[in-house]
Write a protein that holds these residues in place. Sequence first.
Motif, PDB file in Angstrom:
ATOM      1  N   PRO A  52      47.168  58.299  33.236  1.00 16.17           N
ATOM      2  CA  PRO A  52      47.997  58.008  32.070  1.00 16.17           C
ATOM      3  C   PRO A  52      48.014  56.510  31.782  1.00 16.17           C
ATOM      4  CG  PRO A  52      49.225  59.230  33.759  1.00 16.17           C
ATOM      5  CD  PRO A  52      47.945  58.828  34.371  1.00 16.17           C
ATOM      6  N   ASP A  53      48.174  56.139  30.510  1.00 19.62           N
ATOM      7  CA  ASP A  53      48.155  54.726  30.136  1.00 19.62           C
ATOM      8  C   ASP A  53      49.244  54.425  29.112  1.00 19.62           C
ATOM      9  OD1 ASP A  53      47.239  52.137  30.294  1.00 19.62           O
ATOM     10  OD2 ASP A  53      45.712  52.394  28.767  1.00 19.62           O
ATOM     11  N   GLY A  54      50.362  55.116  29.227  1.00 21.62           N
ATOM     12  CA  GLY A  54      51.449  54.936  28.274  1.00 21.62           C
ATOM     13  C   GLY A  54      51.584  56.167  27.401  1.00 21.62           C
ATOM     14  N   PRO A  55      52.654  56.219  26.565  1.00 18.25           N
ATOM     15  CA  PRO A  55      52.912  57.423  25.767  1.00 18.25           C
ATOM     16  C   PRO A  55      51.745  57.801  24.859  1.00 18.25           C
ATOM     17  CG  PRO A  55      54.527  55.671  25.306  1.00 18.25           C
ATOM     18  CD  PRO A  55      53.661  55.180  26.378  1.00 18.25           C
ATOM     19  N   GLY A  56      51.211  58.993  25.061  1.00 19.18           N
ATOM     20  CA  GLY A  56      50.110  59.485  24.240  1.00 19.18           C
ATOM     21  C   GLY A  56      48.772  58.844  24.549  1.00 19.18           C
ATOM     22  N   LEU A  57      48.713  58.025  25.594  1.00 12.54           N
ATOM     23  CA  LEU A  57      47.482  57.300  25.888  1.00 12.54           C
ATOM     24  C   LEU A  57      46.989  57.637  27.281  1.00 12.54           C
ATOM     25  CD1 LEU A  57      48.739  53.840  24.620  1.00 12.54           C
ATOM     26  CD2 LEU A  57      47.128  55.324  23.434  1.00 12.54           C
ATOM     27  N   LEU A  58      45.674  57.685  27.416  1.00 15.76           N
ATOM     28  CA  LEU A  58      45.113  57.881  28.754  1.00 15.76           C
ATOM     29  C   LEU A  58      43.853  57.059  28.905  1.00 15.76           C
ATOM     30  CD1 LEU A  58      42.723  59.987  27.899  1.00 15.76           C
ATOM     31  CD2 LEU A  58      44.525  61.667  28.197  1.00 15.76           C
ATOM     32  N   GLN A  59      43.387  56.994  30.139  1.00 10.69           N
ATOM     33  CA  GLN A  59      42.305  56.105  30.496  1.00 10.69           C
ATOM     34  C   GLN A  59      41.420  56.826  31.504  1.00 10.69           C
ATOM     35  OE1 GLN A  59      43.894  52.692  32.472  1.00 10.69           O
ATOM     36  NE2 GLN A  59      42.500  51.279  31.486  1.00 10.69           N
ATOM     37  N   CYS A  60      40.133  56.606  31.428  1.00 12.72           N
ATOM     38  CA  CYS A  60      39.252  57.143  32.467  1.00 12.72           C
ATOM     39  C   CYS A  60      38.917  56.019  33.436  1.00 12.72           C
ATOM     40  CB  CYS A  60      37.964  57.677  31.849  1.00 12.72           C
ATOM     41  SG  CYS A  60      38.251  59.130  30.834  1.00 12.72           S
ATOM     42  N   VAL A  61      39.157  56.265  34.694  1.00 14.78           N
ATOM     43  CA  VAL A  61      38.909  55.244  35.713  1.00 14.78           C
ATOM     44  C   VAL A  61      37.775  55.739  36.593  1.00 14.78           C
ATOM     45  CG1 VAL A  61      39.896  54.125  37.734  1.00 14.78           C
ATOM     46  CG2 VAL A  61      41.268  54.392  35.681  1.00 14.78           C
ATOM     47  N   CYS A  62      36.779  54.879  36.812  1.00 15.79           N
ATOM     48  CA  CYS A  62      35.625  55.282  37.622  1.00 15.79           C
ATOM     49  C   CYS A  62      36.035  55.427  39.084  1.00 15.79           C
ATOM     50  CB  CYS A  62      34.521  54.241  37.516  1.00 15.79           C
ATOM     51  SG  CYS A  62      33.882  54.061  35.847  1.00 15.79           S
ATOM     52  N   ALA A  63      35.429  56.391  39.757  1.00 18.50           N
ATOM     53  CA  ALA A  63      35.677  56.582  41.180  1.00 18.50           C
ATOM     54  C   ALA A  63      35.151  55.380  41.957  1.00 18.50           C
ATOM     55  CB  ALA A  63      34.996  57.858  41.655  1.00 18.50           C
ATOM     56  N   ASP A  64      35.639  55.202  43.171  1.00 15.91           N
ATOM     57  CA  ASP A  64      35.183  54.120  44.043  1.00 15.91           C
ATOM     58  C   ASP A  64      33.665  54.112  44.115  1.00 15.91           C
ATOM     59  OD1 ASP A  64      37.519  52.980  44.641  1.00 15.91           O
ATOM     60  OD2 ASP A  64      37.719  53.809  46.661  1.00 15.91           O
ATOM     61  N   GLY A  65      33.090  52.953  43.937  1.00 13.98           N
ATOM     62  CA  GLY A  65      31.649  52.852  44.065  1.00 13.98           C
ATOM     63  C   GLY A  65      30.901  53.109  42.769  1.00 13.98           C
ATOM     64  N   PHE A  66      31.627  53.426  41.682  1.00 13.68           N
ATOM     65  CA  PHE A  66      30.980  53.620  40.380  1.00 13.68           C
ATOM     66  C   PHE A  66      31.571  52.664  39.370  1.00 13.68           C
ATOM     67  CE2 PHE A  66      30.269  57.520  42.595  1.00 13.68           C
ATOM     68  CZ  PHE A  66      28.972  57.860  42.250  1.00 13.68           C
ATOM     69  N   HIS A  67      30.765  52.257  38.409  1.00 13.39           N
ATOM     70  CA  HIS A  67      31.306  51.428  37.334  1.00 13.39           C
ATOM     71  C   HIS A  67      30.412  51.550  36.116  1.00 13.39           C
ATOM     72  CE1 HIS A  67      28.310  48.149  37.978  1.00 13.39           C
ATOM     73  NE2 HIS A  67      28.318  48.621  39.207  1.00 13.39           N
ATOM     74  N   GLY A  68      30.809  50.846  35.068  1.00 11.16           N
ATOM     75  CA  GLY A  68      29.991  50.799  33.856  1.00 11.16           C
ATOM     76  C   GLY A  68      30.184  51.993  32.953  1.00 11.16           C
ATOM     77  N   TYR A  69      29.362  52.069  31.907  1.00  7.35           N
ATOM     78  CA  TYR A  69      29.456  53.099  30.895  1.00  7.35           C
ATOM     79  C   TYR A  69      29.384  54.490  31.528  1.00  7.35           C
ATOM     80  CZ  TYR A  69      28.069  55.947  26.907  1.00  7.35           C
ATOM     81  OH  TYR A  69      27.985  56.922  25.964  1.00  7.35           O
ATOM     82  N   LYS A  70      30.377  55.311  31.234  1.00  7.36           N
ATOM     83  CA  LYS A  70      30.479  56.672  31.762  1.00  7.36           C
ATOM     84  C   LYS A  70      30.433  56.721  33.291  1.00  7.36           C
ATOM     85  CE  LYS A  70      29.112  59.544  27.928  1.00  7.36           C
ATOM     86  NZ  LYS A  70      28.236  60.619  27.461  1.00  7.36           N
ATOM     87  N   CYS A  71      30.774  55.647  33.941  1.00  4.15           N
ATOM     88  CA  CYS A  71      30.811  55.570  35.412  1.00  4.15           C
ATOM     89  C   CYS A  71      29.472  55.976  36.022  1.00  4.15           C
ATOM     90  CB  CYS A  71      31.928  56.458  35.974  1.00  4.15           C
ATOM     91  SG  CYS A  71      33.570  56.068  35.332  1.00  4.15           S
ATOM     92  N   MET A  72      28.380  55.631  35.353  1.00 10.54           N
ATOM     93  CA  MET A  72      27.083  56.112  35.842  1.00 10.54           C
ATOM     94  C   MET A  72      26.385  55.102  36.740  1.00 10.54           C
ATOM     95  SD  MET A  72      25.882  58.204  32.531  1.00 10.54           S
ATOM     96  CE  MET A  72      24.135  58.301  32.841  1.00 10.54           C
ATOM     97  N   ARG A  73      26.944  53.898  36.844  1.00 12.11           N
ATOM     98  CA  ARG A  73      26.270  52.902  37.673  1.00 12.11           C
ATOM     99  C   ARG A  73      26.936  52.844  39.037  1.00 12.11           C
ATOM    100  NH1 ARG A  73      25.410  47.735  34.005  1.00 12.11           N
ATOM    101  NH2 ARG A  73      24.492  46.989  35.925  1.00 12.11           N
ATOM    102  N   GLN A  74      26.076  52.829  40.050  1.00 16.37           N
ATOM    103  CA  GLN A  74      26.582  52.815  41.411  1.00 16.37           C
ATOM    104  C   GLN A  74      26.508  51.397  41.965  1.00 16.37           C
ATOM    105  OE1 GLN A  74      24.679  56.117  43.167  1.00 16.37           O
ATOM    106  NE2 GLN A  74      26.376  56.594  44.500  1.00 16.37           N
TER     107      GLN A  74
END
Length: 229
Positions: free
Chosen positions: A173-195
């Motif tokens: 969650p990122d506040g009322p009506g808002l959300l966020q996608c957070v990359c899992a540990d060890g992943f980053h970048g666009y769509k969390c595709m970079r290791q």
Amino acid sequence: MAPRGPGSPSNLVPWAAAVLLVVGAKRALALPEICIQCPGSVRNLSEVALYCKQTPELMLQARCCLNQKGTILGLDLQNCSLKDPGPDFPQAHTAVIIDLQANPLKDDLANIFRGFTQLQTLILPQDVSCPGGINAWNTVTFYMNNQTCQGQRNLCNSTGDQEMCPENGSCVPDGPGLLQCVCADGFHGYKCMRQGSFSLLMFFGILGSTTLSVSILLWGTQRRKAKAS
Ligand SMILES: *[C@@H]1O[C@H](CO)[C@@H](O)[C@H](O)[C@H]1NC(C)=O
Ligand SMILES: *[C@@H]1O[C@H](CO)[C@@H](O)[C@H](O)[C@H]1NC(C)=O
Ligand SMILES: *[C@@H]1O[C@H](CO)[C@@H](O)[C@H](O)[C@H]1NC(C)=O
Ligand SMILES: *[C@@H]1O[C@H](CO)[C@@H](O)[C@H](O)[C@H]1NC(C)=O
Ligand SMILES: *[C@@H]1O[C@H](CO)[C@@H](O)[C@H](O)[C@H]1NC(C)=O
């Protein structure tokens, strides 16, 4: 015990402690700008005052209810002639209760509450919609002069994590009506595709502590020079 010269590192420890103490005391004294944005203090029987008096560790100062660390838990900006909450408003992102009633607010608060994940009670002028819309809250109640948005919903639960966020990311969650996608540990970048383990936080952590120790060192040596002269 061996005698130590004036420049030995152990002499720096009390200095460092003194610096941290002074910095800490200053922090505690300085009220966040948002608390003094509007003159006056929280009115006795307002919702923010009632909330603050429930817990003995909390205290009312100017327009805020703060805990002992100085974290804002309540903010009462009612009757402040505000057209918008202003640039300091994000300082209140830790607040559980906020009162903005009796202000000529524009009806577009959606992004102003980004990051306000703790907010459970929001009191607004009657003509301003709850941020995130009616579905972002458990109950929305209209009164004659105000409305309350109560109980922030976690949209990650209702919209379905899997569809919202990429494979190696998760929804938060990122506040009322808002959300966020957070990359899992060890992943980053666009769509969390970079290791990889690049960590911005760690980088700032190292830089920050280096700056701090250099400042303490300088402060200590400057003080000693000043005393000697
Ligand atoms: C506000 O509350 C304080 C104590 O909580 C009390 O001493 C004071 O008289 C009250 N003021 C008004 C105007 O009710
Ligand atoms: C709002 O503030 C004005 C002064 O700025 C005061 O005269 C008025 O009584 C206040 N209204 C309420 C409802 O507190
Ligand atoms: C909302 O306004 C009503 C008057 O219409 C007032 O009685 C009530 O105390 C207000 N609610 C809050 C939370 O201040
Ligand atoms: C949302 O789901 C999380 C776990 O996925 C849970 O801890 C939380 O209580 C849920 N919140 C609501 C409002 O259902
Ligand atoms: C997600 O992580 C797994 C390994 O944990 C990897 O095999 C997979 O390719 C990743 N998916 C994406 C879309 O990067």
